[in-house]
Design an enzyme around this catalytic site. Structure first.
Site, PDB file in Angstrom:
ATOM      1  N   SER A   1       4.770   7.538  10.270  1.00 44.80           N
ATOM      2  CA  SER A   1       4.813   8.390  11.466  1.00 44.80           C
ATOM      3  C   SER A   1       4.541   7.581  12.746  1.00 44.80           C
ATOM      4  O   SER A   1       3.876   6.546  12.697  1.00 44.80           O
ATOM      5  CB  SER A   1       3.773   9.488  11.327  1.00 44.80           C
ATOM      6  OG  SER A   1       2.493   8.886  11.185  1.00 44.80           O
TER       7      SER A   1
ATOM      8  N   VAL B   1       0.717   6.878  13.412  1.00 45.19           N
ATOM      9  CA  VAL B   1       0.141   5.749  12.673  1.00 45.19           C
ATOM     10  C   VAL B   1       0.767   4.433  13.144  1.00 45.19           C
ATOM     11  O   VAL B   1       0.085   3.409  13.222  1.00 45.19           O
ATOM     12  CB  VAL B   1       0.305   5.959  11.146  1.00 45.19           C
ATOM     13  CG1 VAL B   1      -0.180   4.742  10.382  1.00 45.19           C
ATOM     14  CG2 VAL B   1      -0.459   7.195  10.701  1.00 45.19           C
TER      15      VAL B   1
ATOM     16  N   CYS C   1      13.666  10.547   7.401  1.00 40.86           N
ATOM     17  CA  CYS C   1      13.447  10.152   8.800  1.00 40.86           C
ATOM     18  C   CYS C   1      14.716  10.351   9.626  1.00 40.86           C
ATOM     19  O   CYS C   1      14.642  10.685  10.803  1.00 40.86           O
ATOM     20  CB  CYS C   1      12.991   8.704   8.862  1.00 40.86           C
ATOM     21  SG  CYS C   1      14.089   7.611   7.974  1.00 40.86           S
TER      22      CYS C   1
ATOM     23  N   LYS D   1       0.873  -1.189   0.000  1.00 38.24           N
ATOM     24  CA  LYS D   1       0.000   0.000   0.000  1.00 38.24           C
ATOM     25  C   LYS D   1       0.901   1.227   0.000  1.00 38.24           C
ATOM     26  O   LYS D   1       1.443   1.624   1.019  1.00 38.24           O
ATOM     27  CB  LYS D   1      -0.887   0.001   1.250  1.00 38.24           C
ATOM     28  CG  LYS D   1      -2.247   0.562   1.063  1.00 38.24           C
ATOM     29  CD  LYS D   1      -2.448   2.043   1.127  1.00 38.24           C
ATOM     30  CE  LYS D   1      -1.945   2.873   2.252  1.00 38.24           C
ATOM     31  NZ  LYS D   1      -1.647   4.261   1.757  1.00 38.24           N
TER      32      LYS D   1
END
Ligand code: NAD
Length: 485
Positions: free
Chosen positions: A235, A238, A290, A181
């Protein structure tokens, strides 16, 4: 050229080896962040599409994929690498249009990393061994490593091709099947990779690509009772939701989350190189990394000089059209991300920090923000504690080693850190005491697929890359054969 690359027929879901519309018939728009204009309409996977994709992945796992020799899986991964090499220019352009990343950076960094990842795991596919463990005299006891099954891979928008491949390649090498996804902001290259996998000869259902929104398609994948593993990059907010969803059938989970990494500069090292690297460490990929070195910790004796030089570097960065090969910095990925970054700049000003350079939107079209340097930053400020995910460096002075370590370790994140020093003893002390999954000494930012990658605390848990990824997608099974004495 745009018409050739962006062809609406190519934006259907890829499920069970075919391009299909969403069962609901729904679509969503993906925008070009450099212009704000609609780039393509993409089929939007809903809960029912995810279910079909998971079933297809399960059937492929139980069927042709499970029967295939490991070396053939490796050969297919190599074939996929060849096709990616063939279509490199198209992939770079598509990734640039969809994400705003400079095409030159994609060609120099992302695509080589994708190919390296594929070839590395292709070579590993037939070297995933068990062990003979002589536990008892009356038995032959050994382990085999079995693939986990169906993997749900959920990825962010900052490195769609590269992070996607970090998940797909080891999962497939291990014999798992994948439902990928991509982020709703950057679905296009994932679909293209899915097409190339079919062309390479991967059986239908081995790699399904289902663009859609996190709260619907992502959540459905996490909640699905027939998904064995979720590998997620994104994140911390999530990440927490994924852990809760995965509790349903106790899926294995790997979480690669955010960071607020410290890049520490001592006066006893090569300060010129350190400043250059600190600039790339925060401004590369418009700060949407990140492991960005977003907190630059500078010894107080060289603080002002470093701020001045860093600001000069920020001003020299060519911001502009990501398709121009001379562009060094593109836009942020979306209007929301741009506004989030501008809001943090406002927060920093209100907290009393000083903008030395930048601090505003760049131009009026697209989602560009000027490379920004803050000085006068205190460790407790929000701009020093929270992940901005944009081209915003905060420079924080420190007095001595203890002060530097206290500040560096003083956030909720533990992903990466850097230290610049000419003192070998100090380098070792810092590598030991910095809380991070990776510590760079006298460099900042390189990663390599052979080295484990990941963090702790709000940066997530588990490791990708290297042999660690093999553990993520396989499990040992014990065979105990009673031989008698
Ligand atoms: P995000 O968490 O909003 O989205 C990531 C993915 O999760 C997207 O595909 C999204 O659709 C999906 N998603 C959203 N809600 C979901 C839900 N409830 N269930 C399942 N899936 C859901 O993150 P983002 O904004 O796309 O990416 C930025 C974040 O990713 C930053 O915090 C950054 O630090 C982190 N990141 C970490 C690494 C790493 O290796 N540690 C690498 C890149 C990015």
């Amino acid at each position: 050229m745009l018409d050739r690359v962006i062809d609406s027929d190519t934006h259907r879901l890829l499920i069970d080896g075919r391009r299909v519309a969403a069962l609901s018939g729904r679509t969503f728009e993906t925008l070009n962040p450099a212009t704000g204009q609609v780039l393509a309409r993409v089929a939007e996977a809903g809960v029912e599409d995810i279910d079909v994709a998971v079933r297809s992945a399960r059937a492929a796992f139980e069927g042709p994929w499970g029967q295939m020799k490991a070396s053939e899986r490796g050969a297919l991964l190599l074939r996929l690498a060849e096709l990616i090499r063939r279509d490199e220019a198209e992939l770079a352009r598509l990734e640039s249009l969809d994400s705003g990343k400079p095409v030159s950076a994609i060609a120099r960094q992302d695509l080589p990393a994708v190919l390296d990842t594929l070839t590395y795991y292709a070579g590993m596919a037939d070297k995933i061994n068990g062990q003979v463990i002589p536990a008892r005299p009356d038995a032959l006891t050994y382990t085999v490593r079995e693939p986990l099954g169906v993997v749900g891979a959920i990825i962010p928008w900052n490195f769609p091709l590269m992070i996607g491949m970090w998940k797909i390649a080891p999962a497939l090498a291990c014999g798992c099947t994948v439902v990928l996804k991509p982020a709703e902001l950057t679905p296009l290259t994932a679909l293209k990779i899915g097409d190339l996998a079919l062309e390479a000869g991967f059986p239908a259902g081995v790699l399904n690509v289902v663009p859609g929104f996190g709260k619907v398609a992502g959540q459905a994948l996490v909640d699905h009772p027939d998904v064995d593993k979720v590998t997620f990059t994104g994140s911390p907010v999530v990440g927490r939701q994924i852990l809760q969803g995965a509790a349903g059938n106790l899926k294995r989970v790997t979480l690669e989350l955010g960071g607020k990494s410290a890049n520490i500069i001592f006066p006893d090292g090569d300060v010129d190189t350190a400043v250059k690297a600190a600039g790339s460490g925060i401004f590369f990929n418009t700060g949407q990394v990140c492991s960005a070195g977003s907190r630059i910790l500078v010894h107080e004796s060289i603080h002002d000089a470093v701020v001045e030089r860093l600001a000069a570097r920020a001003q020299s960065i060519r911001v502009g059209d990501p398709l121009e090969t001379s562009t060094a910095m593109g836009p942020l990925v979306s209007e929301a991300q741009m506004n989030r970054v501008l809001n943090y700049i406002e927060i920093g000003r209100n907290e009393g920090a000083s903008v030395i350079t930048g601090g505003a939107r760049h131009g009026s079209a697209g989602y560009f923000v000027e490379p920004t340097v803050f000085a006068g930053v205190h460790h407790d400020m929000r701009i020093s504690q929270e992940e901005i995910f944009g081209p915003v460096a905060v420079v924080i002075p420190f007095k001595d080693d203890e002060d530097a370590l206290r500040i560096a370790n003083g956030t909720v994140y533990s992903l990466a850190a850097g230290v610049w020093t000419g003192d070998i003893g100090r380098a070792h002390r810092f590598t030991k005491r910095l809380k991070a999954g990776t510590v760079w000494v006298n460099t900042y930012g390189p990663t390599d697929i052979r080295l484990p990658w990941g963090g702790a605390r709000d940066s997530g848990f588990g490791r990708e890359h290297g042999e660690a990824a093999i553990d993520n997608f396989t499990e040992p099974k014990v065979i105990w054969i009673n031989t008698g004495r």
